[in-house]
Design a protein around this motif. Structure first.
Motif, PDB file in Angstrom:
ATOM      1  N   MET A   1      19.866   1.964  30.972  1.00 26.00           N
ATOM      2  CA  MET A   1      20.795   2.727  30.154  1.00 26.00           C
ATOM      3  C   MET A   1      20.057   3.736  29.274  1.00 26.00           C
ATOM      4  SD  MET A   1      23.476   1.103  27.512  1.00 26.00           S
ATOM      5  CE  MET A   1      23.970   1.941  26.046  1.00 26.00           C
ATOM      6  N   PHE A   2      18.885   3.285  28.754  1.00 24.20           N
ATOM      7  CA  PHE A   2      18.139   4.177  27.869  1.00 24.20           C
ATOM      8  C   PHE A   2      16.946   4.818  28.576  1.00 24.20           C
ATOM      9  CE2 PHE A   2      20.313   1.359  24.883  1.00 24.20           C
ATOM     10  CZ  PHE A   2      20.855   2.279  24.006  1.00 24.20           C
ATOM     11  N   GLN A   3      16.947   4.784  29.925  1.00 26.52           N
ATOM     12  CA  GLN A   3      15.789   5.273  30.682  1.00 26.52           C
ATOM     13  C   GLN A   3      15.430   6.717  30.320  1.00 26.52           C
ATOM     14  OE1 GLN A   3      13.766   3.498  32.819  1.00 26.52           O
ATOM     15  NE2 GLN A   3      14.927   1.781  32.055  1.00 26.52           N
ATOM     16  N   PHE A   4      16.455   7.545  30.050  1.00 28.79           N
ATOM     17  CA  PHE A   4      16.200   8.956  29.756  1.00 28.79           C
ATOM     18  C   PHE A   4      15.350   9.132  28.492  1.00 28.79           C
ATOM     19  CE2 PHE A   4      19.872   7.814  27.297  1.00 28.79           C
ATOM     20  CZ  PHE A   4      19.760   8.548  26.138  1.00 28.79           C
ATOM     21  N   LEU A   5      15.337   8.118  27.637  1.00 30.26           N
ATOM     22  CA  LEU A   5      14.551   8.213  26.402  1.00 30.26           C
ATOM     23  C   LEU A   5      13.062   7.971  26.655  1.00 30.26           C
ATOM     24  CD1 LEU A   5      16.783   6.198  23.901  1.00 30.26           C
ATOM     25  CD2 LEU A   5      16.280   8.631  23.769  1.00 30.26           C
ATOM     26  N   PHE A   6      12.727   7.408  27.815  1.00 33.58           N
ATOM     27  CA  PHE A   6      11.360   6.933  28.016  1.00 33.58           C
ATOM     28  C   PHE A   6      10.655   7.560  29.212  1.00 33.58           C
ATOM     29  CE2 PHE A   6      13.877   3.556  26.038  1.00 33.58           C
ATOM     30  CZ  PHE A   6      13.252   3.550  24.805  1.00 33.58           C
ATOM     31  N   LYS A   7      10.901   8.840  29.434  1.00 29.92           N
ATOM     32  CA  LYS A   7      10.268   9.523  30.562  1.00 29.92           C
ATOM     33  C   LYS A   7       8.755   9.481  30.434  1.00 29.92           C
ATOM     34  CE  LYS A   7      13.835  12.826  31.754  1.00 29.92           C
ATOM     35  NZ  LYS A   7      14.341  14.094  31.304  1.00 29.92           N
ATOM     36  N   LYS A   8       8.258   9.741  29.208  1.00 28.87           N
ATOM     37  CA  LYS A   8       6.804   9.790  28.997  1.00 28.87           C
ATOM     38  C   LYS A   8       6.169   8.447  29.305  1.00 28.87           C
ATOM     39  CE  LYS A   8       6.477  13.434  25.608  1.00 28.87           C
ATOM     40  NZ  LYS A   8       7.349  13.507  24.451  1.00 28.87           N
ATOM     41  N   GLU A   9       6.825   7.363  28.871  1.00 31.82           N
ATOM     42  CA  GLU A   9       6.272   6.029  29.114  1.00 31.82           C
ATOM     43  C   GLU A   9       6.176   5.753  30.614  1.00 31.82           C
ATOM     44  OE1 GLU A   9       8.239   6.716  26.721  1.00 31.82           O
ATOM     45  OE2 GLU A   9       7.519   5.727  24.904  1.00 31.82           O
ATOM     46  N   GLN A  10       7.204   6.170  31.357  1.00 36.05           N
ATOM     47  CA  GLN A  10       7.187   5.944  32.809  1.00 36.05           C
ATOM     48  C   GLN A  10       6.057   6.731  33.459  1.00 36.05           C
ATOM     49  OE1 GLN A  10      11.211   6.982  33.616  1.00 36.05           O
ATOM     50  NE2 GLN A  10      11.980   4.963  33.075  1.00 36.05           N
ATOM     51  N   GLN A  11       5.853   7.968  32.970  1.00 31.71           N
ATOM     52  CA  GLN A  11       4.757   8.783  33.522  1.00 31.71           C
ATOM     53  C   GLN A  11       3.405   8.144  33.198  1.00 31.71           C
ATOM     54  OE1 GLN A  11       6.074  12.373  31.569  1.00 31.71           O
ATOM     55  NE2 GLN A  11       6.451  13.379  33.511  1.00 31.71           N
ATOM     56  N   VAL A  12       3.260   7.663  31.960  1.00 34.43           N
ATOM     57  CA  VAL A  12       1.996   7.016  31.562  1.00 34.43           C
ATOM     58  C   VAL A  12       1.733   5.790  32.435  1.00 34.43           C
ATOM     59  CG1 VAL A  12       0.846   5.734  29.713  1.00 34.43           C
ATOM     60  CG2 VAL A  12       1.995   7.860  29.180  1.00 34.43           C
ATOM     61  N   GLU A  13       2.786   5.002  32.647  1.00 39.87           N
ATOM     62  CA  GLU A  13       2.650   3.794  33.474  1.00 39.87           C
ATOM     63  C   GLU A  13       2.147   4.164  34.877  1.00 39.87           C
ATOM     64  OE1 GLU A  13       6.215   1.455  33.332  1.00 39.87           O
ATOM     65  OE2 GLU A  13       5.315  -0.191  34.460  1.00 39.87           O
ATOM     66  N   GLN A  14       2.746   5.198  35.474  1.00 43.02           N
ATOM     67  CA  GLN A  14       2.331   5.634  36.815  1.00 43.02           C
ATOM     68  C   GLN A  14       0.883   6.109  36.806  1.00 43.02           C
ATOM     69  OE1 GLN A  14       3.925   5.012  39.573  1.00 43.02           O
ATOM     70  NE2 GLN A  14       5.429   4.066  38.204  1.00 43.02           N
ATOM     71  N   LEU A  15       0.509   6.850  35.746  1.00 42.26           N
ATOM     72  CA  LEU A  15      -0.867   7.363  35.660  1.00 42.26           C
ATOM     73  C   LEU A  15      -1.882   6.225  35.528  1.00 42.26           C
ATOM     74  CD1 LEU A  15      -0.416  10.511  33.394  1.00 42.26           C
ATOM     75  CD2 LEU A  15      -1.268  10.485  35.730  1.00 42.26           C
TER      76      LEU A  15
ATOM     77  N   ILE B   1      -3.668  10.864  30.608  1.00 40.82           N
ATOM     78  CA  ILE B   1      -2.973   9.772  29.907  1.00 40.82           C
ATOM     79  C   ILE B   1      -3.115   9.971  28.394  1.00 40.82           C
ATOM     80  CG2 ILE B   1      -2.966   7.280  29.472  1.00 40.82           C
ATOM     81  CD1 ILE B   1      -3.967   6.931  32.396  1.00 40.82           C
ATOM     82  N   GLU B   2      -4.339  10.310  27.950  1.00 43.71           N
ATOM     83  CA  GLU B   2      -4.574  10.523  26.515  1.00 43.71           C
ATOM     84  C   GLU B   2      -3.659  11.612  25.979  1.00 43.71           C
ATOM     85  OE1 GLU B   2      -8.675  11.285  25.663  1.00 43.71           O
ATOM     86  OE2 GLU B   2      -9.273   9.257  26.200  1.00 43.71           O
ATOM     87  N   THR B   3      -3.560  12.721  26.736  1.00 42.55           N
ATOM     88  CA  THR B   3      -2.719  13.832  26.285  1.00 42.55           C
ATOM     89  C   THR B   3      -1.271  13.378  26.148  1.00 42.55           C
ATOM     90  OG1 THR B   3      -4.171  15.245  27.566  1.00 42.55           O
ATOM     91  CG2 THR B   3      -2.151  16.262  26.759  1.00 42.55           C
ATOM     92  N   MET B   4      -0.802  12.614  27.115  1.00 47.37           N
ATOM     93  CA  MET B   4       0.590  12.144  27.051  1.00 47.37           C
ATOM     94  C   MET B   4       0.790  11.197  25.885  1.00 47.37           C
ATOM     95  SD  MET B   4       1.960  11.778  30.831  1.00 47.37           S
ATOM     96  CE  MET B   4       3.531  12.207  30.203  1.00 47.37           C
ATOM     97  N   MET B   5      -0.246  10.401  25.617  1.00 47.23           N
ATOM     98  CA  MET B   5      -0.156   9.451  24.502  1.00 47.23           C
ATOM     99  C   MET B   5      -0.043  10.216  23.189  1.00 47.23           C
ATOM    100  SD  MET B   5      -0.505   6.263  25.332  1.00 47.23           S
ATOM    101  CE  MET B   5      -1.205   5.153  26.479  1.00 47.23           C
ATOM    102  N   TYR B   6      -0.881  11.259  23.061  1.00 45.09           N
ATOM    103  CA  TYR B   6      -0.828  12.032  21.821  1.00 45.09           C
ATOM    104  C   TYR B   6       0.484  12.805  21.720  1.00 45.09           C
ATOM    105  CZ  TYR B   6      -5.607  10.727  20.907  1.00 45.09           C
ATOM    106  OH  TYR B   6      -6.730   9.992  20.656  1.00 45.09           O
ATOM    107  N   ALA B   7       1.151  12.989  22.870  1.00 45.53           N
ATOM    108  CA  ALA B   7       2.483  13.621  22.836  1.00 45.53           C
ATOM    109  C   ALA B   7       3.537  12.563  22.527  1.00 45.53           C
ATOM    110  CB  ALA B   7       2.771  14.296  24.154  1.00 45.53           C
ATOM    111  N   LYS B   8       3.095  11.480  21.912  1.00 48.54           N
ATOM    112  CA  LYS B   8       3.980  10.454  21.340  1.00 48.54           C
ATOM    113  C   LYS B   8       4.657   9.522  22.353  1.00 48.54           C
ATOM    114  CE  LYS B   8       4.649  13.521  17.565  1.00 48.54           C
ATOM    115  NZ  LYS B   8       4.842  14.920  17.727  1.00 48.54           N
ATOM    116  N   ALA B   9       3.973   9.277  23.477  1.00 47.00           N
ATOM    117  CA  ALA B   9       4.502   8.231  24.356  1.00 47.00           C
ATOM    118  C   ALA B   9       4.068   6.893  23.769  1.00 47.00           C
ATOM    119  CB  ALA B   9       3.937   8.384  25.758  1.00 47.00           C
TER     120      ALA B   9
END
Lengths: 314, 216
Positions: free
Chosen positions: B1-15, B67-75
């Motif tokens: 339901m809230f998946q749209f809120l966590f795009k960055k987390e999903q990308q980080v997980e894949q990376l 991954i670091e860049t995405m993390m600093y982008a607040k994932a």
């Protein structure tokens, strides 16, 4: 409408200052974007005011008899006290300012509902205590559920973040339901506003404060806050919201800041760490005493100035 | 339901899974390169495999920076960000060691006496087993799919075994009638090989702490 300006200012400062108590840790730690938090908080404050704001308004209107002039004086004195004490760097709570001003009006009227006033003051002391107790129970209860969840690090993050957004929205709802009386109750007592228009104007002015000036407050308060992990922050926001909601059912506006301090203390007790500095406790005691005294004094001064008349000598 | 809120987390997980695949690839290249070195000595295949290991290591670095860049982008929430970044930084030393050892052999034209080859192969086998277990442990952390405590224990046992083999090899090097300079070179290589299991053990403990810390 101009007579409501002081109330709108009071609502604005209440919104600007209290948003930090519901979404502060989530926003200052960048878990939730400021604008997401601000929009959610404004909407839920208004909802809380409209749906449950009436009970606390009735308590305040029953404390003494009001006229439009006295309502304006008490509202002006409350807003002045909040501004003055903030400028002086002293702890202040709107929920203690307004009863102080109403008390002064009661003295001027020679009509005060003392048992009602006693109930309000008793709830001040009960707020941090309630925060502690509810936080302890919630921590153990939620931890038992959380530890049983078969979720990985990413899912756990998602769960905590969604829960923080829901808890923050609930906190905003209870803030509106409980604190709207501080903003416009005296005008209902004076017969200037209906309960509906009072909760609408009050809720909107609190929301306006959240949208326009809560960001710098969150950033300042966020730096002073104890660094809590996400789970503890969730417990604190929920405990604070439940405490404030209970007092909404009782019909007494209370300080969300003092409920937060209680909740943080409760989390500290469970985790065996010192989360609250002695200075914070002293600030609460000061707020309990200084705020109503200052509001009472300022109300009497404004009333005195408003009633100065030239009396010609015979 | 809230998946749209966590795009960055999903990308980080894949990376992160992509990063673990790179680590496995670097490990396979390293093993093949060492086998070629023991069987054929310095040859084109060996140089090619060193180059491949370097490329995979660089690719792992790129993934880590992404991954670091995405993390600093607040994932992720802040405490998880610190945990994940620290963990990746610690894991990243392992492909660095593969590269270091291969370059050491290549640039110093290191020659390994036959009587040491079996022991060194054993040391490499156990060290890489530690790496395999570590990848499983990291996956268990992110997927909640395995028993982290038993994996920590297995890695710890393998690391002790590696220490034992390492000491045995060094003793044999210094007992042998070799050029003193070659002895020092071989000792250095064996220490770096031993460092693979040591680092895997350190990372494994870190994963265990991250996992334990998340219990409230």
């Amino acid at each position: 409408m101009s007579s409501l300006l002081s109330a709108i200012f009071l609502g604005w400062s209440l919104g600007a200052n209290n948003q930090a108590n519901v979404f502060g840790s989530a926003v200052s730690s960048r878990m939730v974007k400021f604008w997401t938090a601000a929009i959610l908080a404004s909407v839920f404050v208004l909802l809380g005011s409209l749906l449950e704001g009436e009970a606390c308004i009735e308590t305040y209107t029953g404390l003494t008899r009001m006229t439009l002039e006295l309502a304006v004086i008490s509202s002006l004195a409350s807003a002045g006290t909040v501004t003055l004490m903030t400028v002086l760097g002293l702890p202040v709570s709107t929920s203690q300012t307004v009863p102080g001003a109403i008390f002064a009006i009661g003295l001027l009227n020679r009509q005060l509902d003392l048992p009602g006033m006693g109930k309000v003051v008793a709830c001040w002391f009960g707020t941090p205590v309630g925060g502690v107790l509810i936080a302890v129970v919630l921590y153990y209860g939620l931890a038992a559920v959380y530890n049983r969840l078969k979720i990985n690090l990413f899912q756990s993050d998602k769960v905590l973040r969604v829960c923080l957004i829901i808890a923050g929205s609930y906190g905003a709802y209870t803030l509106g339901a409980n604190n709207v009386a501080n903003v416009t109750a005296v005008f209902v007592g004076a017969g200037v506003l209906t309960v509906f228009s009072a909760v609408l104007i009050g809720g909107m002015s609190i929301g306006f404060g959240i949208m326009t000036y809560s960001r710098p407050v969150i950033e300042t308060v966020g730096k002073k806050l104890v660094k809590l992990d996400a789970f503890s922050a969730l417990v604190v926001v929920l405990a604070e919201s439940i405490t404030v909601h209970i007092y909404t059912f009782i019909g007494v506006p209370v300080s969300t800041s003092q409920a937060v301090v209680g909740a943080v203390l409760g989390v500290g007790i469970v985790r065996g760490i010192n989360t609250i500095r002695r200075r914070t406790m002293v600030n609460i005691l000061l707020a309990w005493f200084l705020t109503p005294v200052m509001a009472c004094f300022l109300t009497l001064v404004i009333d005195f100035i408003a009633n100065l008349h030239y009396v010609p000598s015979r | 339901m809230f998946q749209f809120l966590f795009k960055k987390e999903q990308q980080v997980e894949q990376l992160i899974y992509q990063y673990l695949d790179n680590l496995k690839m670097a490990q396979d290249n390293f093993l093949t390169a060492m086998n070629v070195y023991f069987e054929k000595g310095f040859c084109e295949d060996f140089d090619f495999l060193i180059e491949q290991t370097h490329k995979v290591e660089s690719k792992a670095d790129d993934t880590r920076y992404e991954i670091e860049t995405m993390m600093y982008a607040k994932a992720l929430i802040p405490e998880s960000r610190g945990d994940v970044l620290g963990l990746l930084e610690a894991i990243d030393q392992i492909p660095g060691l593969f590269e270091l050892i291969l370059y050491m052999i290549q640039t110093q034209r290191l020659s390994t006496p036959d009587f040491l080859v079996l022991d060194i192969k054993e040391l490499i086998r156990v060290s890489l087993e530690c790496c395999d277990l570590l990848i499983k442990e990291v996956e268990a952390l992110f997927k909640k799919s395995g028993d982290i405590r038993s994996l920590v224990s297995n890695i710890d046992n393998n690391e002790s075994h590696c220490d034992h083999i390492e000491r045995r090899i060094i003793a044999r090097i210094f007992d042998a009638d070799l050029d003193p300079f070659q002895k020092l070179q071989l000792k250095e290589m064996v220490i770096q090989l031993g460092e693979i299991s040591d680092q895997a053990d350190r990372v494994s403990r870190r994963v265990h702490i991250i996992s334990t810390k998340r219990r409230v």
